[in-house]
Motif scaffolding. Sequence first.
Motif, PDB file in Angstrom:
ATOM      1  N   ASP A 189      20.391  16.115-103.471  1.00  0.00           N
ATOM      2  CA  ASP A 189      21.258  14.983-103.159  1.00  0.00           C
ATOM      3  C   ASP A 189      20.911  14.436-101.772  1.00  0.00           C
ATOM      4  OD1 ASP A 189      22.659  15.439-105.558  1.00  0.00           O
ATOM      5  OD2 ASP A 189      23.936  16.931-104.575  1.00  0.00           O
TER       6      ASP A 189
ATOM      7  N   PHE B  10      21.674  20.198 -93.575  1.00  0.00           N
ATOM      8  CA  PHE B  10      22.386  20.671 -94.759  1.00  0.00           C
ATOM      9  C   PHE B  10      21.987  19.806 -95.958  1.00  0.00           C
ATOM     10  CE2 PHE B  10      24.911  22.134 -91.234  1.00  0.00           C
ATOM     11  CZ  PHE B  10      25.323  23.409 -91.609  1.00  0.00           C
TER      12      PHE B  10
ATOM     13  N   THR C  27      22.370  19.476-100.433  1.00  0.00           N
ATOM     14  CA  THR C  27      23.028  19.910-101.669  1.00  0.00           C
ATOM     15  C   THR C  27      22.162  19.476-102.847  1.00  0.00           C
ATOM     16  OG1 THR C  27      24.324  17.869-101.772  1.00  0.00           O
ATOM     17  CG2 THR C  27      25.332  19.759-100.671  1.00  0.00           C
TER      18      THR C  27
ATOM     19  N   ARG D  93      28.047  14.751-107.763  1.00  0.00           N
ATOM     20  CA  ARG D  93      26.995  15.553-107.129  1.00  0.00           C
ATOM     21  C   ARG D  93      27.530  16.934-106.709  1.00  0.00           C
ATOM     22  NH1 ARG D  93      24.005  11.040-103.235  1.00  0.00           N
ATOM     23  NH2 ARG D  93      23.684   9.509-104.858  1.00  0.00           N
ATOM     24  N   VAL D  94      26.638  17.713-106.079  1.00  0.00           N
ATOM     25  CA  VAL D  94      26.948  19.084-105.592  1.00  0.00           C
ATOM     26  C   VAL D  94      27.602  19.879-106.715  1.00  0.00           C
ATOM     27  CG1 VAL D  94      27.760  20.382-103.595  1.00  0.00           C
ATOM     28  CG2 VAL D  94      27.513  17.896-103.441  1.00  0.00           C
ATOM     29  N   ARG D  95      27.048  19.813-107.900  1.00  0.00           N
ATOM     30  CA  ARG D  95      27.624  20.535-109.027  1.00  0.00           C
ATOM     31  C   ARG D  95      26.551  20.712-110.100  1.00  0.00           C
ATOM     32  NH1 ARG D  95      32.429  17.467-111.145  1.00  0.00           N
ATOM     33  NH2 ARG D  95      32.101  18.677-113.038  1.00  0.00           N
TER      34      ARG D  95
ATOM     35  N   SER E 209      22.195  18.563-107.324  1.00  0.00           N
ATOM     36  CA  SER E 209      22.833  18.398-108.633  1.00  0.00           C
ATOM     37  C   SER E 209      21.937  19.089-109.654  1.00  0.00           C
ATOM     38  CB  SER E 209      22.993  16.918-108.980  1.00  0.00           C
ATOM     39  OG  SER E 209      23.802  16.262-108.025  1.00  0.00           O
TER      40      SER E 209
ATOM     41  N   GLN F 198      23.170  26.949-105.806  1.00  0.00           N
ATOM     42  CA  GLN F 198      24.093  26.145-105.008  1.00  0.00           C
ATOM     43  C   GLN F 198      24.486  26.870-103.731  1.00  0.00           C
ATOM     44  OE1 GLN F 198      24.683  23.107-105.615  1.00  0.00           O
ATOM     45  NE2 GLN F 198      25.134  22.635-107.750  1.00  0.00           N
ATOM     46  N   HIS F 199      24.712  28.182-103.840  1.00  0.00           N
ATOM     47  CA  HIS F 199      25.099  28.984-102.671  1.00  0.00           C
ATOM     48  C   HIS F 199      23.956  29.054-101.666  1.00  0.00           C
ATOM     49  CE1 HIS F 199      25.550  32.793-100.408  1.00  0.00           C
ATOM     50  NE2 HIS F 199      26.822  32.398-100.330  1.00  0.00           N
TER      51      HIS F 199
ATOM     52  N   LEU G  70      21.450  26.969-101.266  1.00  0.00           N
ATOM     53  CA  LEU G  70      21.175  25.668-100.656  1.00  0.00           C
ATOM     54  C   LEU G  70      22.284  25.232 -99.704  1.00  0.00           C
ATOM     55  CD1 LEU G  70      19.662  23.611-103.623  1.00  0.00           C
ATOM     56  CD2 LEU G  70      18.476  24.891-101.841  1.00  0.00           C
ATOM     57  N   ALA G  71      23.468  25.822 -99.865  1.00  0.00           N
ATOM     58  CA  ALA G  71      24.573  25.467 -98.971  1.00  0.00           C
ATOM     59  C   ALA G  71      24.362  26.009 -97.562  1.00  0.00           C
ATOM     60  CB  ALA G  71      25.892  25.993 -99.548  1.00  0.00           C
TER      61      ALA G  71
END
Length: 533
Positions: free
Chosen positions: A142, A221, A223, A258-260, A225, A206-207, A209-210
Amino acid sequence: MNNLQELINWEINLQPRRGKPFPVSVKASVVYDLKGKQLGWRWLLCNISERKQAEEMLHQAYSELEIRVAERTAELVKANQELLSEITERKRVESQLLHLAFHDALTGLANRAAFMNRLKHAINFSKRHSDYLFAVLFIDLDRFKVINDSLGHLNGDQLLLAIASRLEVCVRSIDTAARLGGDEFTILLEGIQDVSDAITVAERIQHELALPFELDGQEIFITASIGIALSSTVDYKHPEELLRDADTAMYRAKVLGRVRYELFNSEMYANALARLQLETDLRRAIEREEFRVYYQPIVSLASGSILGFEALLRWQHPERGLLHPADFIPLAEETGLIFSIGNWALHEACRQMQAWQMCHRSNLLEKISVNLSVKQFSQPDLIEQIGKILHSTGLDAGTLALDITESVIVENGDQATAVIVQLREMGIELSIDDFGTGYSSLGRLYNFPISMLKIDRSFISPMSANSKNLEIIEIIVTLAHKLGVDVLAEGVETKEQLALLRKLNCEYGQGHFFSLPLNNSAAEALIMQNPRW
């Protein structure tokens, strides 16, 4: 010599009594009196020392050239020997190239070719083992472009490299992580138990990349998809199908915020099939001439008479009936079909307008308005294509008005300015369609040679004498007049709205109050009726 009547020319060496000898050119010609009697000879001696010296230098140059050719030949022989010595090195490099053919040069992950090969093997294996389950994860970063543009491509590459390292941590040795290109990554999870295994990996990614990335001393930072396609969802036969469905699920994740991650399901599959069918139908529609142009009158609010028409594209679908642009234009833009469809619509509108002007001169039809999408506006040969259409239909350029949206200005910037200037130089007018729904820069708008602002129907529909929309419309009209352009109100549906617009000094109106969009025969009947509102 006495027997010769022509010019005599030869070279000799002269020996001065004092000095060194030198070469001369001797020319002799007969001299006659007025009666044609020979009187004697005219002699011309010319020192040709410089010419002789030049000839000597040229001879020397030829000699030097022969020497250089010999030297160059020796160099080529040496180069050939060096080339032969490189054969061994090339063979060594071949194995390295083979590696690069199946690995991404930047990250070292598998590339698209390698990934598709592994995916094909997984599909074939699942055909022989019904209990074998695998999944494809499609990962798109993203807002990566923002980071890439702000920090530079070098730092962007470093970020992609770091992301690749974290992805490898999230998968097993039997799985395949790949970079398809840009900021798109894919993962093949082989031999999983159920969908929860794929979800676990997606959440792990996701974790990972966070966590912040450090680039050039700065924390970044990012995120992502993620779309997940499970092998058991559909009876897949080709790797491209799985990748397509994972991509579809990823796009759904982006649409939802996004972010999901999103799982590809039967509903998405049905939508994908419907979209694929629509694309097939759209391509056939061009061949079968299923498109139609409808015409909605543009009315002068000062006189109440028809000024011209807006050409509106429709698709007479053989099964679904008459489709509006919103049902197929987005897909046409995505597939590139918009160029042929748009050119056809523009040509048909210009042809029809020219025919009306020739048949109904007394009605004084002044304008035909045609929409141009963002994709059409950005095509490099736009000016040439419009010029050809005007020439082939015979329509005067001053009769044509092109409608563009505010997004054309925002997305094309200086290029849009240059194109608009060229169109205006041709005599074509330009309008900003659906004004108020986009994000125009008033500074840019001021510099654009536009002729009209079209107020979007969303402002007109709720308009009443006491509404805030009336104030907004009044501001837009005032702004337009300050810019030196006219205003057209779209979506006029009531007599009350018409009265208020006239009170605000709005020049033109368009909407169902005057007429629905009409086919060409109905529009011609309206022209002959010549109504007044």
